[in-house]
Design a protein around this motif. Structure first.
Motif: not given
Length: 188
Positions: A113, A116-118, A121-122, A137, A139, A142, A144, A161, A165
């Motif tokens: 976690f 940023s999400t994108d 983290v991604s 992950v 969600a 997190c 972005c 996001s 995801l």
């Protein structure tokens, strides 16, 4: 799911620098509360926990070690004895000893976690999956930022996001929310 001590929680780049310009509007204002609940659950069980911090090599970055933004967000500071891995690129496995640390701990599953999400983290989730880790992950822990597209328009953080995801779910990770993960580990 997995043996309890074989799953590591990895908070990624939960740092104050994302509150400074040039970072723009973000999604998920509940990220901090959800992330702190995860940390509390993990610490209560004594399970593997490795913090990741982005140490930018760019002097003007809000994540450069000389900038106050390099510090962890309040409530996300590592406690004594908790490992910290410093990275300078998007993937927490590149140029670090994260993979070695996880393997030495006997970890086969990672729960990620952060920010940023994108991006980080991604990217970390993709590499973790490629290295053979079962990857989760979280969600709702997190967030972005809005991004400007090639035409000068804005793509909203929530749209970014959701797309990232969905991509992670399709190929690289199980996407889960914090409440479901905490409930799952409570039964371990």
């Amino acid at each position: 799911m997995t043996e309890p001590n074989r799953i590591a929680l990895i908070p990624i780049d939960v740092q104050q620098g994302f509150d400074y310009p040039p970072w723009g509007p973000r999604n998920n204002p509940a990220m901090e509360a959800n992330g702190q609940r995860l940390l509390t659950a993990w610490r209560a069980r004594g399970w593997p926990l490795i913090h990741v911090r982005h140490d930018s090599v760019h002097a003007g970055s809000t994540l450069h070690p000389s900038h106050p933004g390099n510090a962890f967000r309040p409530g996300f500071e590592p406690r004594p004895g908790e490992a910290v891995v410093a990275k300078s690129v998007n993937a927490a496995f590149i140029g670090t000893d994260l993979d070695l640390r996880l393997r030495r701990l006997g970890v086969d599953t990672v729960a990620l976690f952060g920010v940023s999400t994108d991006m980080c983290v991604s990217t970390t989730a993709r590499v973790a999956s490629n290295l053979g880790y079962r990857t989760l992950v979280v969600a709702d822990a997190c967030f972005c930022f809005d991004l400007v597209d090639a035409d000068g328009g804005t793509i909203m953080a929530e749209t970014i996001s959701r797309a990232h995801l969905a991509t992670l779910r399709a190929e690289f990770a199980e996407v889960i929310d914090s409440q479901a993960l905490i409930a799952r580990i409570a039964s371990e």
